[in-house]
Design an enzyme around this catalytic site. Structure first.
Site, mmCIF file in Angstrom:
data_model
loop_
_atom_site.group_PDB
_atom_site.id
_atom_site.type_symbol
_atom_site.label_atom_id
_atom_site.label_comp_id
_atom_site.label_asym_id
_atom_site.label_seq_id
_atom_site.Cartn_x
_atom_site.Cartn_y
_atom_site.Cartn_z
ATOM 1 N N VAL A 188 3.176 -2.524 -31.670
ATOM 2 C CA VAL A 188 1.924 -2.135 -31.731
ATOM 3 C C VAL A 188 1.505 -1.743 -33.174
ATOM 4 O O VAL A 188 0.532 -0.872 -33.557
ATOM 5 C CB VAL A 188 1.867 -0.464 -31.055
ATOM 6 C CG1 VAL A 188 2.356 -0.884 -29.425
ATOM 7 C CG2 VAL A 188 3.006 0.245 -31.654
ATOM 8 N N HIS B 295 1.298 -4.696 -25.565
ATOM 9 C CA HIS B 295 1.526 -3.045 -25.607
ATOM 10 C C HIS B 295 0.699 -2.156 -26.187
ATOM 11 O O HIS B 295 0.793 -1.168 -26.726
ATOM 12 C CB HIS B 295 2.863 -2.632 -25.880
ATOM 13 C CG HIS B 295 4.003 -3.403 -24.899
ATOM 14 N ND1 HIS B 295 5.364 -3.398 -25.452
ATOM 15 C CD2 HIS B 295 3.973 -3.663 -23.534
ATOM 16 C CE1 HIS B 295 5.798 -3.861 -24.248
ATOM 17 N NE2 HIS B 295 5.061 -4.183 -23.328
ATOM 18 N N CYS C 122 -13.474 9.379 -20.301
ATOM 19 C CA CYS C 122 -14.826 10.044 -20.212
ATOM 20 C C CYS C 122 -15.983 8.717 -20.010
ATOM 21 O O CYS C 122 -15.753 7.548 -20.144
ATOM 22 C CB CYS C 122 -15.234 10.852 -21.043
ATOM 23 S SG CYS C 122 -15.095 10.280 -22.696
ATOM 24 N N GLY D 38 13.213 -11.305 -32.094
ATOM 25 C CA GLY D 38 13.484 -9.842 -32.232
ATOM 26 C C GLY D 38 12.875 -8.876 -31.180
ATOM 27 O O GLY D 38 12.534 -7.734 -31.519
ATOM 28 N N THR D 39 13.363 -9.341 -30.083
ATOM 29 C CA THR D 39 13.249 -8.544 -28.928
ATOM 30 C C THR D 39 14.594 -8.497 -28.148
ATOM 31 O O THR D 39 15.089 -9.441 -27.906
ATOM 32 C CB THR D 39 11.969 -9.004 -27.865
ATOM 33 O OG1 THR D 39 11.982 -8.168 -26.929
ATOM 34 C CG2 THR D 39 12.098 -10.466 -27.517
ATOM 35 N N SER D 40 14.707 -7.334 -27.472
ATOM 36 C CA SER D 40 15.979 -7.228 -26.688
ATOM 37 C C SER D 40 15.792 -7.695 -25.413
ATOM 38 O O SER D 40 16.796 -7.741 -24.728
ATOM 39 C CB SER D 40 16.075 -5.540 -26.858
ATOM 40 O OG SER D 40 15.245 -4.776 -25.989
#
Ligand code: BJW
Length: 246
Positions: free
Chosen positions: A103, A119, A131, A190-192
């Site tokens: 993000v 994400h 709204c 680079g991600t688990s």
């Protein structure tokens, strides 16, 4: 035994459709904390208190203090060599899809243009209600002048990110699924590979017949499903891969 990085370069060179999935490890060398692991955010903060819709309903001020702190930290960071290589590849490969769980906006700042953000973005806000003004808009101010930042309707705005228990943006998931189904090489960096549905794309790519490459110094939830593992930090492996592709 063949060198995984040389084999990975060879597969990437021959790829017609390349899909890249990135996670927090890509931004680690820039100074953005990861979530899991020894220095990860979830070692010091509880996701249940900060990254769920219920947490925001209970205490929007606390949640916003945490996001404002992270926004300030990220604003002081620069893209690293891994972001730079992926930005170059997005020019070089006509059918490269970059799917990110991050993000932080560092892929955009490095110059990658076609990005699917699973994400959301820490730089986006929208009304918590929502709204009639229910659009997601960019807000780069660091620190925010008021916490929680107010919507024009008087309700608090919320960060434009996807919390646990929330649906991911359907159009983004659809496009990521299509890119996964059509790629011949899928690179997870680079991600688990512990958070779904993002991690599921790695398994879907394998099931669809792509060569799956993982770039991560550690084993992950998807390591058993990959064809090739480059056990190096992304900021080292990607420039080396890029050099081999020249
Ligand atoms: C390096 C490095 C270097 C270090 N170079 N590498 C199926 C099974 C089980 C559970 C579920 C399931 N399906 C859904 C769930 C529930 C849940 C989930 O997955 N839970 C698991 C944790 C068990 N998923 C959800 O709730 C998702 N929504 C959903 O499924 O909706 C459908 C639904 C809704 C309602 C009812 C029913 C269904 C939403 C998930 C949202 C995740 N949000 C966060 C926060 C985003 C906002 C923010 O930033 O504040 O996203 S959590 C956090 O984890 C963040 C990340 O994007 C995400 C993934 O983390 P990532 O990127 O992998 O980072 P790390 O830290 O985990 O790993 C870093 C890696 O880098 C490590 O491997 C290091 O080794 C490596 N590394 N240095 C390369 N230099």
């Amino acid at each position: 035994m063949s060198d995984p990085i040389a084999t990975a370069a060879e597969r990437i060179r021959r790829a017609r459709h390349l899909t890249v999935l990135t996670g927090a490890g890509v931004s680690a060398a820039s100074g953005v904390p990861t979530f899991r692991g020894p220095d990860g955010l979830w070692r010091s903060f509880r996701a249940e208190d900060l990254a769920t819709p219920g947490a925001f309903r209970r205490d929007p001020r606390l949640v916003w203090e945490w996001y404002d702190w992270r926004r300030q930290r990220i604003a002081a960071c620069e893209p690293n060599a891994a972001h730079d290589v992926l930005a170059r590849w997005s020019q070089r490969f006509p059918d490269l899809t970059l799917v990110t769980q991050n993000v932080d906006g560092l892929h955009e700042r490095a110059g990658t243009t076609r990005i699917l953000r699973l994400h959301g973005s820490i730089w986006h806000v929208r009304c918590a209600r929502p709204c009639s003004d229910g659009q997601t808009r960019r807000d780069d101010r660091v620190p925010l002048p008021e916490i929680p930042p107010p919507c024009i309707c008087g309700e608090p705005l919320r960060p434009g990110v996807v919390w646990f228990g929330e649906m991911l943006p359907l159009d983004v998931v659809k496009q990521a699924g299509e890119a996964t189904a059509r790629c011949d090489v899928f690179v997870a960096i680079g991600t688990s590979a512990l958070v779904y549905p993002a991690a599921g794309f790695i398994h879907e790519a394998r099931a669809a017949g792509a060569t799956v490459i993982e770039i991560n110094p550690e084993t992950t939830g998807a390591s058993d499903a990959v064809d090739l593992a480059v056990r190096q930090p992304a900021e080292r492996a990607l420039p080396e891969l890029d050099r081999l592709l020249q």
